[in-house]
Write an enzyme that holds these catalytic residues in place. Structure first.
Site, PDB file in Angstrom:
ATOM      1  N   GLY A   1       7.326   4.703   8.194  1.00 47.64           N
ATOM      2  CA  GLY A   1       6.509   5.879   8.464  1.00 47.64           C
ATOM      3  C   GLY A   1       6.832   6.437   9.838  1.00 47.64           C
ATOM      4  O   GLY A   1       7.925   6.208  10.365  1.00 47.64           O
ATOM      5  N   SER A   2       5.868   7.116  10.421  1.00 43.06           N
ATOM      6  CA  SER A   2       6.130   7.784  11.696  1.00 43.06           C
ATOM      7  C   SER A   2       6.171   6.773  12.844  1.00 43.06           C
ATOM      8  O   SER A   2       5.561   5.694  12.767  1.00 43.06           O
ATOM      9  CB  SER A   2       5.041   8.820  11.983  1.00 43.06           C
ATOM     10  OG  SER A   2       3.840   8.163  12.315  1.00 43.06           O
ATOM     11  N   THR A   3       6.881   7.152  13.905  1.00 46.59           N
ATOM     12  CA  THR A   3       6.951   6.290  15.078  1.00 46.59           C
ATOM     13  C   THR A   3       5.560   6.099  15.690  1.00 46.59           C
ATOM     14  O   THR A   3       5.216   5.002  16.139  1.00 46.59           O
ATOM     15  CB  THR A   3       7.939   6.882  16.099  1.00 46.59           C
ATOM     16  OG1 THR A   3       9.257   6.767  15.544  1.00 46.59           O
ATOM     17  CG2 THR A   3       7.891   6.148  17.423  1.00 46.59           C
TER      18      THR A   3
ATOM     19  N   GLU B   1      10.410   0.760  10.070  1.00 42.90           N
ATOM     20  CA  GLU B   1      11.440   1.770   9.839  1.00 42.90           C
ATOM     21  C   GLU B   1      10.757   3.102  10.131  1.00 42.90           C
ATOM     22  O   GLU B   1       9.932   3.558   9.341  1.00 42.90           O
ATOM     23  CB  GLU B   1      11.947   1.659   8.401  1.00 42.90           C
ATOM     24  CG  GLU B   1      13.335   2.224   8.210  1.00 42.90           C
ATOM     25  CD  GLU B   1      13.284   3.698   7.953  1.00 42.90           C
ATOM     26  OE1 GLU B   1      13.379   4.464   8.936  1.00 42.90           O
ATOM     27  OE2 GLU B   1      13.141   4.093   6.800  1.00 42.90           O
TER      28      GLU B   1
ATOM     29  N   GLU C   1      10.123  15.034  15.468  1.00 42.05           N
ATOM     30  CA  GLU C   1      10.449  14.985  14.046  1.00 42.05           C
ATOM     31  C   GLU C   1       9.547  15.949  13.287  1.00 42.05           C
ATOM     32  O   GLU C   1       8.328  15.881  13.407  1.00 42.05           O
ATOM     33  CB  GLU C   1      10.235  13.551  13.543  1.00 42.05           C
ATOM     34  CG  GLU C   1      10.664  13.357  12.123  1.00 42.05           C
ATOM     35  CD  GLU C   1      10.518  11.908  11.676  1.00 42.05           C
ATOM     36  OE1 GLU C   1       9.502  11.282  12.030  1.00 42.05           O
ATOM     37  OE2 GLU C   1      11.419  11.410  10.975  1.00 42.05           O
TER      38      GLU C   1
ATOM     39  N   LYS D   1       0.848  -1.201   0.000  1.00 46.37           N
ATOM     40  CA  LYS D   1       0.000   0.000   0.000  1.00 46.37           C
ATOM     41  C   LYS D   1       0.877   1.243   0.000  1.00 46.37           C
ATOM     42  O   LYS D   1       1.510   1.553   1.009  1.00 46.37           O
ATOM     43  CB  LYS D   1      -0.933   0.037   1.208  1.00 46.37           C
ATOM     44  CG  LYS D   1      -1.982   1.147   1.056  1.00 46.37           C
ATOM     45  CD  LYS D   1      -2.653   1.557   2.338  1.00 46.37           C
ATOM     46  CE  LYS D   1      -1.944   2.627   3.091  1.00 46.37           C
ATOM     47  NZ  LYS D   1      -1.862   3.943   2.425  1.00 46.37           N
TER      48      LYS D   1
ATOM     49  N   CYS E   1      13.471  10.552   6.848  1.00 45.17           N
ATOM     50  CA  CYS E   1      13.419  10.056   8.233  1.00 45.17           C
ATOM     51  C   CYS E   1      14.775  10.195   8.928  1.00 45.17           C
ATOM     52  O   CYS E   1      14.846  10.401  10.128  1.00 45.17           O
ATOM     53  CB  CYS E   1      12.945   8.619   8.268  1.00 45.17           C
ATOM     54  SG  CYS E   1      13.853   7.558   7.146  1.00 45.17           S
TER      55      CYS E   1
ATOM     56  N   GLY F   1       3.750   3.601  13.673  1.00 46.33           N
ATOM     57  CA  GLY F   1       4.441   2.320  13.866  1.00 46.33           C
ATOM     58  C   GLY F   1       4.019   1.660  15.168  1.00 46.33           C
ATOM     59  O   GLY F   1       3.794   0.442  15.235  1.00 46.33           O
TER      60      GLY F   1
END
Lengths: 283, 498
Positions: free
Chosen positions: B255-257, B277, B408, B203, B311, B260
């Site tokens: 993607g973002s933490t 990641e 971030e 996706k 990132c 995640g």
């Protein structure tokens, strides 16, 4: 003239290189196997004891991971030597408290010694097998090197198996991690002996801490602790594994699940972080 | 390799203004005729483009203009189920039985076709995501091709990874990728998964799906069996349906933490394998003994490459106190030379911010940063009137507790702190919940090795920054994720080892 009465051993927690009574005063009573006869009182670790263990484990990290691989190997080998020296004592404990036969108890000790020796011989070799110089498409020296994850909690399996336990502890510290070991009921009898092995192996204090616990009592606290970087969850209880995975998400703990084979390279690499460095090549 | 965005061969005519420079240069626009964008894009399931069962579509816009360029199918739960079924069918069928050698042959073809169609992919990537054409042309597409080529060669050599052990694929993988490197992230995910013998439902991000869909065409051209690669488009709900699908064996997410962690939580009560990641707040450290001008270029490349949508961006600059005035002055001068503008212009250094939502987030965070303090400096480069743009900026004289040093931003925003000793630099660099990357600038080799060893980061660039390669493992410590991508180490995310 002797009194004829044995001196009984008080079984305490092994924390920061010392044998201590838990802060909570909690204990459990152990009986001789299949008997009502009192065997020992076992000190149980509390949440606060666990936090203390994390502090000690964290403090031990730089010193232990900073030792040379050769030195770590010698200390692991020393554990095998100390275990050998305590063979008779451990066999007697396993017979009295766990109901093992002489042969079975011997096999347990053999298993533990085999594990210590196996990983003693691996500490200065595994990096040759898991680290890498990477062939980059450009003028760079690029290499991936492994390093310890940090404070690791080992939750032992319920069934007694000293060989597997020693393998798990050895693999964790072989890679430079410090290890807080939570021992469940079947291992309580050997808490003191194991602590004495580690206390006399030149292992820096705090590298291994041992807490006796009741069934999963500390689950939420170790899984949620932000300084714990990895959890080795050897208990097969699926519901507990799911909970640990969930509670460990806050600081993205590495959750390591049991391997069938406990004497292998992957046992060490399960507890390693990999860092890739780029250095330009040129004048 | 990454082309340094500072190295333009074109002369720059600069006129000094009260604040910075006015950049005057002739546009050099890349043509778009090489790309045909369909007005409506369907889902790629079982080797065919099919209409979504949801019957819904959503718009995708060119962030350089803010105008709609196409429509994408919105995959719902049923569509996700169809894609997973197609992947399972392929896994149990032709693909599962195929030799590693043949899997490798197919992947080599993908690498070659990508190289042949490189310009088409680069232009589409820039139109869809807003990144400068020179980056999509020189970084994203060549690296994507390299990823397929590199992993193609692994497909028949997996047994070397774990001597004395049996290695086998994980099964059906659900892969969710971000919008900052759409094609490259698709390659990072697909190439190792396929080399290891898995099948995939991918996706792409909802704002940047077009190059992934074009890649579907490449897989068909290469002759992949139907269902080995399935590509479904949609936003968070589509991703959630994929993550929670019971017949998916592994999830890989970039993607973002925060997202995640949500994914990790939602599958904690299952035995699905997961690699992540995630985000970063990477420190870039300049010592007084560094080659300063080279370091300045590295800092610029570290944070302003790809609009800062990286990132591993070197977003926290740590400068040895004795040289901070010189570094800040040189950076300000350099900031004013960064050309912000039409991403299709080959002279453009900093393109469009990927979406209006991201632009607003950057603006909000910069406003917050200004309130919290520090010395703010922003490039005076003129911005196009249409589209989503943000001039590169920096905050010097900030503390570790400053919000912009903690979170971030994913935009062209740099913070600058100072340190006095190497130990202080290490402490400050490691003072983060993340651990993705770091940079070191010093001409002293022994110091570089010592500092690199002490930094808690998965990637450390010494006297360089933002370099990537298929053979180089990438991934982070701590809250920056689980597992590695690329190199030998990246393969373990897609294998079972018994």
């Amino acid at each position: 003239m002797t009194s004829g009465l044995n001196v009984l051993k008080t079984i305490k927690l092994y924390m920061n290189g010392e044998f201590v009574r838990g802060e909570s005063g909690k204990y459990s009573t152990m009986k001789y196997y299949n008997s009502d006869k009192h065997y020992a009182h076992i000190t149980l670790g509390s949440r606060k004891d666990f936090r203390g263990a994390v502090e000690s484990s964290h403090a031990a990290q730089p010193g232990w991971s900073g030792k040379t691989a050769y030195n770590r190997g010698q200390i692991l080998y020393r554990m095998a030597e100390m275990m050998e020296g305590k063979r008779a004592e451990i066999i007697s404990v396993l017979k009295d408290a766990n109901g093992l036969s002489e042969k079975e108890a011997n096999a347990e000790v053999d298993g533990a010694i085999d594990s210590f020796v196996y990983y003693a011989g691996f500490s200065d070799k595994y990096t040759s097998l898991v680290d890498n110089i990477n062939p980059i498409n450009g003028p760079f020296h690029n290499f991936t090197s492994s390093e310890a994850m940090g404070v690791t909690v080992l939750v032992c399996e319920k069934k007694l198996n000293l060989g597997r336990l020693a393998a798990q502890m050895s693999a964790i510290i072989c890679g430079g991690n410090s290890c807080i070991t939570l021992l469940s009921e079947n291992y309580w009898s050997v808490v003191a002996s194991l602590g004495e092995v580690f206390a006399t192996s030149d292992l820096p204090k705090g590298t291994i801490n041992i807490l006796a616990t009741t069934n999963n009592e500390l689950l939420e606290w170790f899984a949620g602790h932000m300084e714990v970087k990895a959890v080795s969850f050897q208990d097969q209880d699926e519901a507990a594994i799911y909970k640990v995975k969930e509670w460990g998400i806050d600081n993205m703990k590495r959750i390591i699940l049991p391997r069938k084979d406990t004497l292998c390279l992957e046992m060490i690499s399960d507890y390693l972080e990999f860092k890739t460095s780029w250095h330009p090549i040129g004048f | 390799m990454i082309k340094k965005i500072s190295k333009s061969k074109k002369p720059i005519k600069a006129e000094k203004k009260s604040k910075g420079f006015k950049i005057d240069y002739s546009p050099s626009l890349e043509g778009t005729s090489i790309v045909t964008i369909k007005p409506r894009n369907e889902l790629f399931i079982g080797g065919k483009f099919v209409a979504p069962k949801s019957n819904k579509y959503f718009d995708t816009v060119n962030p350089a203009t803010g105008e709609k360029i196409s429509e994408l199918a919105l995959a719902n739960k049923d569509d996700v189920d169809s894609a997973v079924k197609a992947a399972r069918h392929a896994y149990n069928g032709e693909w599962g039985k195929m030799s590693g050698k043949d899997r490798g042959r197919l992947l080599f073809r993908v690498a070659r076709i990508l190289q042949e169609r490189a310009r088409e992919f680069a232009v589409l990537e820039t139109l869809d995501g807003g990144k400068p054409i020179k980056e999509s042309r020189d970084v994203d597409v060549p690296l994507a091709a390299q990823h397929f080529f590199y992993h193609a060669g692994w497909a028949d050599k997996l047994d070397y990874l774990a001597p004395n052990k049996k290695v086998s694929p994980v099964g059906v993988c659900g892969q969710i990728i971000p919008w900052n490197f759409p094609l490259l992230m698709a390659a990072w995910k697909l190439a190792p998964a396929l080399a290891c013998g898995n099948t995939v439902v991918l996706k792409p991000a909802e704002t940047t799906s077009l190059t992934a869909l074009l890649l579907a065409d490449v897989f068909n051209e290469a002759g992949f069996p139907a269902g080995v690669v399935n590509i479904i488009t949609g936003a968070g709900e589509t991703g959630a349906a994929l993550v929670n699908h019971p017949d998916v064996n592994k999830i890989a997410f970039t993607g973002s933490t925060d997202v995640g962690k949500l994914i990790a939580k939602s599958i904690a009560h299952s035995n699905k394998k997961l690699s992540l990641e995630l985000g970063g707040k990477s420190a870039n450290i300049i010592f007084a003994d560094a080659a300063i001008d080279q370091a300045i270029e590295g800092v610029v490349n570290g944070i302003y490459f790809n609009q800062g949508h990286v990132c591993c961006a070197g977003s926290r600059l740590l400068v040895e106190e004795s040289i901070v005035d010189e570094v800040v002055k040189k950076l300000q001068r350099r900031l004013d030379m960064i050309r912000v503008g039409n991403p299709l212009d080959k002279n453009t250094d900093l393109g469009a911010i990927n979406s209006l939502e991201q632009l607003n987030k950057i603006k909000e965070l910069v406003d917050l940063g200004k309130k919290e303090g520090g010395d703010f400096y922003q490039s005076s480069s003129p911005l196009p009137k249409k589209g989503y743009y943000f001039a590169p900026c920096m905050f010097s004289n900030v503390t570790s507790a400053h919000t912009l040093n903690r979170i971030e931003i994913f935009g062209p925003v740099l913070t600058i702190q100072t340190f006095r000793t190497p130990d202080e630099a290490i402490t400050k660099a490691n003072d983060s919940r993340y651990g993705l990357a770091a940079g070191i600038w010093s001409e002293k080799g022994s110091k570089n090795l010592k500092i690199a060893g002490a930094l808690k980061a998965g990637v450390v660039w010494v006297n360089t920054y933002n370099k990537f390669d298929a053979a180089s493992p990438f991934g982070g410590f701590a809250e920056s994720g689980w597992g590695r991508e690329g190199g030998r180490h990246g393969l373990f995310s897609y294998l079972k080892i018994d």
